[in-house]
Design a protein around this motif. Structure first.
Motif, PDB file in Angstrom:
ATOM      1  N   ARG A  94       0.834  -1.203   0.000  1.00  0.00           N
ATOM      2  CA  ARG A  94       0.000   0.000   0.000  1.00  0.00           C
ATOM      3  C   ARG A  94       0.870   1.255   0.000  1.00  0.00           C
ATOM      4  N   LEU A  95       1.896   1.249   0.852  1.00  0.00           N
ATOM      5  CA  LEU A  95       2.798   2.405   0.895  1.00  0.00           C
ATOM      6  C   LEU A  95       3.574   2.528  -0.418  1.00  0.00           C
ATOM      7  N   THR A  96       3.928   1.397  -1.019  1.00  0.00           N
ATOM      8  CA  THR A  96       4.624   1.441  -2.319  1.00  0.00           C
ATOM      9  C   THR A  96       3.731   2.088  -3.366  1.00  0.00           C
ATOM     10  N   ALA A  97       2.471   1.673  -3.418  1.00  0.00           N
ATOM     11  CA  ALA A  97       1.544   2.232  -4.405  1.00  0.00           C
ATOM     12  C   ALA A  97       1.369   3.727  -4.192  1.00  0.00           C
ATOM     13  N   GLU A  98       1.239   4.133  -2.935  1.00  0.00           N
ATOM     14  CA  GLU A  98       1.060   5.568  -2.657  1.00  0.00           C
ATOM     15  C   GLU A  98       2.324   6.351  -3.005  1.00  0.00           C
ATOM     16  N   ASP A 118       3.424  -3.780  -9.840  1.00  0.00           N
ATOM     17  CA  ASP A 118       2.536  -4.808  -9.301  1.00  0.00           C
ATOM     18  C   ASP A 118       2.036  -4.476  -7.900  1.00  0.00           C
ATOM     19  N   ALA A 119       2.654  -3.484  -7.251  1.00  0.00           N
ATOM     20  CA  ALA A 119       2.218  -3.099  -5.906  1.00  0.00           C
ATOM     21  C   ALA A 119       0.755  -2.657  -5.896  1.00  0.00           C
ATOM     22  N   PHE A 120       0.284  -2.049  -6.983  1.00  0.00           N
ATOM     23  CA  PHE A 120      -1.101  -1.579  -7.013  1.00  0.00           C
ATOM     24  C   PHE A 120      -2.081  -2.743  -6.860  1.00  0.00           C
ATOM     25  N   HIS A 121      -1.808  -3.854  -7.502  1.00  0.00           N
ATOM     26  CA  HIS A 121      -2.679  -5.025  -7.364  1.00  0.00           C
ATOM     27  C   HIS A 121      -2.404  -5.766  -6.066  1.00  0.00           C
ATOM     28  N   ALA A 122      -1.130  -5.753  -5.638  1.00  0.00           N
ATOM     29  CA  ALA A 122      -0.763  -6.511  -4.443  1.00  0.00           C
ATOM     30  C   ALA A 122      -1.377  -5.930  -3.172  1.00  0.00           C
ATOM     31  N   THR A 123      -1.839  -4.679  -3.215  1.00  0.00           N
ATOM     32  CA  THR A 123      -2.488  -4.110  -2.026  1.00  0.00           C
ATOM     33  C   THR A 123      -3.771  -4.843  -1.681  1.00  0.00           C
ATOM     34  N   GLY A 124      -4.410  -5.457  -2.689  1.00  0.00           N
ATOM     35  CA  GLY A 124      -5.719  -6.064  -2.459  1.00  0.00           C
ATOM     36  C   GLY A 124      -6.840  -5.052  -2.344  1.00  0.00           C
ATOM     37  N   ASP A 125      -6.535  -3.808  -2.570  1.00  0.00           N
ATOM     38  CA  ASP A 125      -7.513  -2.714  -2.444  1.00  0.00           C
ATOM     39  C   ASP A 125      -8.041  -2.370  -3.837  1.00  0.00           C
ATOM     40  N   PRO A 126      -9.347  -2.521  -4.071  1.00  0.00           N
ATOM     41  CA  PRO A 126      -9.888  -2.214  -5.403  1.00  0.00           C
ATOM     42  C   PRO A 126      -9.612  -0.787  -5.845  1.00  0.00           C
ATOM     43  N   ALA A 127      -9.581   0.152  -4.909  1.00  0.00           N
ATOM     44  CA  ALA A 127      -9.324   1.543  -5.278  1.00  0.00           C
ATOM     45  C   ALA A 127      -7.897   1.712  -5.797  1.00  0.00           C
ATOM     46  N   HIS A 128      -6.936   1.096  -5.120  1.00  0.00           N
ATOM     47  CA  HIS A 128      -5.545   1.176  -5.584  1.00  0.00           C
ATOM     48  C   HIS A 128      -5.385   0.439  -6.911  1.00  0.00           C
ATOM     49  N   LEU A 280       3.902 -25.058   5.957  1.00  0.00           N
ATOM     50  CA  LEU A 280       3.654 -23.702   5.456  1.00  0.00           C
ATOM     51  C   LEU A 280       2.448 -23.071   6.149  1.00  0.00           C
ATOM     52  N   LEU A 281       1.415 -23.859   6.346  1.00  0.00           N
ATOM     53  CA  LEU A 281       0.201 -23.340   6.950  1.00  0.00           C
ATOM     54  C   LEU A 281       0.419 -22.961   8.408  1.00  0.00           C
ATOM     55  N   ALA A 282       1.257 -23.733   9.098  1.00  0.00           N
ATOM     56  CA  ALA A 282       1.519 -23.466  10.517  1.00  0.00           C
ATOM     57  C   ALA A 282       2.545 -22.355  10.717  1.00  0.00           C
ATOM     58  N   GLY A 283       3.304 -22.039   9.672  1.00  0.00           N
ATOM     59  CA  GLY A 283       4.356 -21.038   9.791  1.00  0.00           C
ATOM     60  C   GLY A 283       3.810 -19.619   9.846  1.00  0.00           C
ATOM     61  N   PRO A 284       4.694 -18.651  10.102  1.00  0.00           N
ATOM     62  CA  PRO A 284       4.254 -17.252  10.250  1.00  0.00           C
ATOM     63  C   PRO A 284       3.614 -16.681   8.996  1.00  0.00           C
ATOM     64  N   GLY A 285       3.925 -17.243   7.822  1.00  0.00           N
ATOM     65  CA  GLY A 285       3.333 -16.730   6.592  1.00  0.00           C
ATOM     66  C   GLY A 285       2.064 -17.428   6.172  1.00  0.00           C
ATOM     67  N   GLY A 286       1.668 -18.451   6.902  1.00  0.00           N
ATOM     68  CA  GLY A 286       0.530 -19.257   6.497  1.00  0.00           C
ATOM     69  C   GLY A 286      -0.769 -18.494   6.381  1.00  0.00           C
ATOM     70  N   MET A 287      -0.947 -17.518   7.268  1.00  0.00           N
ATOM     71  CA  MET A 287      -2.174 -16.709   7.265  1.00  0.00           C
ATOM     72  C   MET A 287      -1.856 -15.236   7.009  1.00  0.00           C
ATOM     73  N   ALA A 288      -0.708 -14.975   6.417  1.00  0.00           N
ATOM     74  CA  ALA A 288      -0.296 -13.583   6.226  1.00  0.00           C
ATOM     75  C   ALA A 288      -1.043 -12.908   5.089  1.00  0.00           C
ATOM     76  N   GLU A 289      -1.426 -13.689   4.084  1.00  0.00           N
ATOM     77  CA  GLU A 289      -2.049 -13.105   2.892  1.00  0.00           C
ATOM     78  C   GLU A 289      -3.124 -14.059   2.412  1.00  0.00           C
ATOM     79  N   VAL A 290      -4.288 -13.520   2.080  1.00  0.00           N
ATOM     80  CA  VAL A 290      -5.476 -14.348   1.886  1.00  0.00           C
ATOM     81  C   VAL A 290      -5.321 -15.322   0.721  1.00  0.00           C
ATOM     82  N   LEU A 360     -10.493 -12.741  -2.545  1.00  0.00           N
ATOM     83  CA  LEU A 360      -9.517 -13.797  -2.271  1.00  0.00           C
ATOM     84  C   LEU A 360      -8.127 -13.403  -2.753  1.00  0.00           C
ATOM     85  N   GLY A 361      -8.039 -12.366  -3.580  1.00  0.00           N
ATOM     86  CA  GLY A 361      -6.760 -11.977  -4.155  1.00  0.00           C
ATOM     87  C   GLY A 361      -6.486 -12.782  -5.410  1.00  0.00           C
ATOM     88  N   GLY A 362      -5.218 -12.816  -5.799  1.00  0.00           N
ATOM     89  CA  GLY A 362      -4.876 -13.501  -7.037  1.00  0.00           C
ATOM     90  C   GLY A 362      -5.470 -12.793  -8.235  1.00  0.00           C
TER      91      GLY A 362
END
Length: 424
Positions: A94-98, A118-128, A280-290, A360-362
Motif C-alpha cells: 500500500r505504501l509502495t503504491a502511494e 505490481d504493488a497496485f494489485h498486491a495491495t488487495g484494495d480495489p481503489a488502488h 507452510l500453513l503453521a508457519g508465520p506466513g501461512g495466514m499472512a495473505e489471503v 480472495l486476491g490472485g
C-alpha cells in the motif's frame, strides 16, 4: 551520474523478466558499486533470498549513494526509486503504491518505477488497483506503442479486466517491439485462457520459453500451458507439465492444477508433500495473505483433508480481517464439504459469494477455480441447469472447453480422495 532507463541493458532485462537479468545487474553493481539505483534494483531482483538485516544494509547503502548523485531532478529521481524499492521489498505494498503515485506525478511514465507496478494489485484494495489500471492506460497513451514496457503492462490490465481481444492486440504490439517482453507473454497467456486457445497457446508459450529457459516466469507460464492442455482435454500433458516444470515450492500452482484435474474426474499429477503444506500453513506466513492461504487450502483439498479444512475455516472465521472472515472462511468450508461428499452444503456456502470472490486476491484465472468447484457441487445435487448457466460465458466464448464440458458432465465423478500410491 547518468539517469537509468530501459535503454540500459540490465534494466531492460529486468523489465523483460529475463533469465539473463540477474547476472547483468550483478555485473553493473560490480562495475559501479556506488550507483544507488543499480544496487537497489539488484535488491529488488534478489529480495526473496535476503534476510531483513541484509535488506536494510543494502538499501541503506543504495540510499546513501543515491543522495551523493548530482543535485537536481536526476538525483531526486534516484532517491525516490530507491525508496520505492525499500517499500516494495519490505512488502509494504500500500505504501509502495502511494509512493508511486507521488513519483509518477513528478516523472510521468517512468519505466524503471514501472518495475514495482505490481504493488497496485498486491495491495488487495480495489481503489488502488483501479488507480494502477488508470495509470497504465495513461502512460501507454503518453509513451505510445513504441514503449513496449507500458504497452505490455496495459495488455496485462486488459486481460485482468476480461477484455481479451484488446489484451491480445496490445500484447502483440509489445512483442513486436520487444519479442522478449515477459509481461506481454504473460498477458497473452491470460487472454488465451479467456479465449480457450488450447494448442495454439501452448505452442506459443513453448516457443517463447525455448529462447530463454531461465526466464523468471518459466514455471508459471508452464502452468498456464497446463491449463490450456486441460482446456482441450490433453490431461497427460497437463500432468507432465506440473510434474516436470513445477518445483516443490510451487504448492499453489500444483494444487490448482490437481484440484482442476480431480474436479474433471481425472487422476492428479504428483501431489505436494503434505507435511510441507502443513508446515507452510503453521508457519508465520501461512495466514499472512489471503490468496496464499487459499492456495494452501486447495492443497489440503487435493489431499481430501476434510478435518484440516474445517479447522482452517474456523481459524479464518475468527480472523479480524474481513477478507479472511467473510470470503476465505466460507470457501474453505465449501472445499471441506466437497471432500466429505456433501455437495449440497458446498452449494449453500458458495452461492451468493459472486463478486466477493475477488477479495480472495490472485487474478481471474486463479479465482476461477471457485466457480469450477461450485459447478461440480451443483452437478452433485442434480442442479444441472444451474451449473450450465454458471459456466455459459465460458462454453460460449472459449474455442476449447473440454474441461468445462467435463465439469458439466453428470457422468464425471465428484472429486475423490487422491488415489493411494501417488508419490508426493
Amino acid at each position: 551520474m547518468a539517469g537509468v532507463s530501459l535503454e540500459d541493458a540490465p534494466v531492460r532485462e529486468l523489465a523483460s523478466l529475463s533469465g539473463h537479468a540477474l547476472p547483468l545487474v550483478r555485473q553493473w553493481v560490480a562495475r559501479q558499486p556506488r550507483h544507488g539505483v543499480a544496487r537497489a534494483l539488484l535488491v529488488l531482483a534478489t529480495s526473496d533470498g535476503l534476510s531483513d538485516t541484509e535488506l536494510r544494509e543494502q538499501l541503506t547503502t543504495a540510499h546513501r549513494d543515491a543522495l551523493r548523485e548530482d543535485g537536481g531532478s536526476a538525483g531526486e529521481r534516484s532517491v525516490s526509486l530507491v525508496y520505492g524499492v525499500f517499500l516494495h521489498t519490505h512488502r509494504q505494498y500500500r505504501l509502495t503504491a502511494e509512493h508511486l503515485l507521488t513519483h509518477f506525478e513528478r516523472w510521468p511514465g517512468d519505466e524503471v518505477a514501472g518495475l514495482m507496478f505490481d504493488a497496485f494489485h498486491a495491495t488487495g484494495d480495489p481503489a488502488h488497483r483501479a488507480r494502477g489500471d488508470a495509470l497504465a492506460e495513461r502512460f501507454q497513451a503518453l509513451r505510445g506503442r513504441d514503449s513496449w514496457a507500458w504497452t505490455s503492462r496495459l495488455a496485462w490490465v486488459r486481460a485482468e479486466q476480461g477484455r481479451a481481444a484488446e489484451a491480445l492486440d496490445l500484447a502483440g504490439l509489445a512483442l513486436t517491439a520487444h519479442p522478449r517482453s515477459g509481461l506481454a507473454a504473460h498477458a497473452r497467456a491470460h487472454a488465451d485462457h479467456e479465449r480457450g486457445a488450447g494448442p495454439a497457446a501452448t505452442a506459443f508459450l513453448d516457443r517463447w520459453l525455448a529462447a530463454d529457459p531461465g526466464a523468471v516466469q518459466f514455471r508459471h507460464l508452464n502452468w498456464h500451458a497446463a491449463l490450456q492442455s486441460l482446456a482441450c482435454g490433453d490431461f497427460t500433458d497437463a500432468r507432465r507439465r506440473a510434474d516436470e516444470a513445477l518445483a516443490r515450492g510451487d504448492v499453489g500452482m500444483r494444487a490448482a492444477t490437481n484440484w482442476r484435474l480431480l474436479l474433471a474426474g481425472q487422476s492428479p499429477a504428483r501431489r505436494s508433500d503434505p507435511s510441507h503444506v502443513r508446515e507452510l500453513l503453521a508457519g508465520p506466513g501461512g495466514m499472512a495473505e489471503v490468496f496464499h492461504t487459499f492456495s494452501l487450502a486447495l492443497a489440503l483439498a487435493v489431499e481430501a483433508a476434510t478435518d484440516e479444512l474445517h479447522a482452517l475455516a474456523r481459524r479464518a472465521a475468527r480472523d479480524e480481517r474481513p477478507d479472511f472472515r467473510e470470503v476465505l472462511a466460507p470457501v474453505v468450508r465449501a472445499l471441506a464439504e466437497v471432500t466429505a461428499g456433501r455437495p449440497g452444503a458446498a452449494v449453500d456456502l458458495l452461492t451468493g459469494l459472486g463478486e466477493r470472490t475477488k477479495r480472495l486476491g490472485g487474478v481471474r484465472v486463479e479465482r476461477e477455480i471457485v466457480q469450477d468447484t461450485l459447478a461440480r457441487a451443483l452437478l452433485g445435487t442434480g442442479e444441472h441447469t444451474r451449473a450450465v448457466h454458471l459456466l455459459h460465458h465460458r462454453t460460449s466464448t472459449r474455442r476449447h472447453h473440454t474441461y468445462e464440458d467435463l465439469l458439466l458432465s453428470p457422468t464425471a465423478p465428484a472429486p475423490p480422495a487422491p488415489p493411494t500410491g501417488v508419490a508426493p
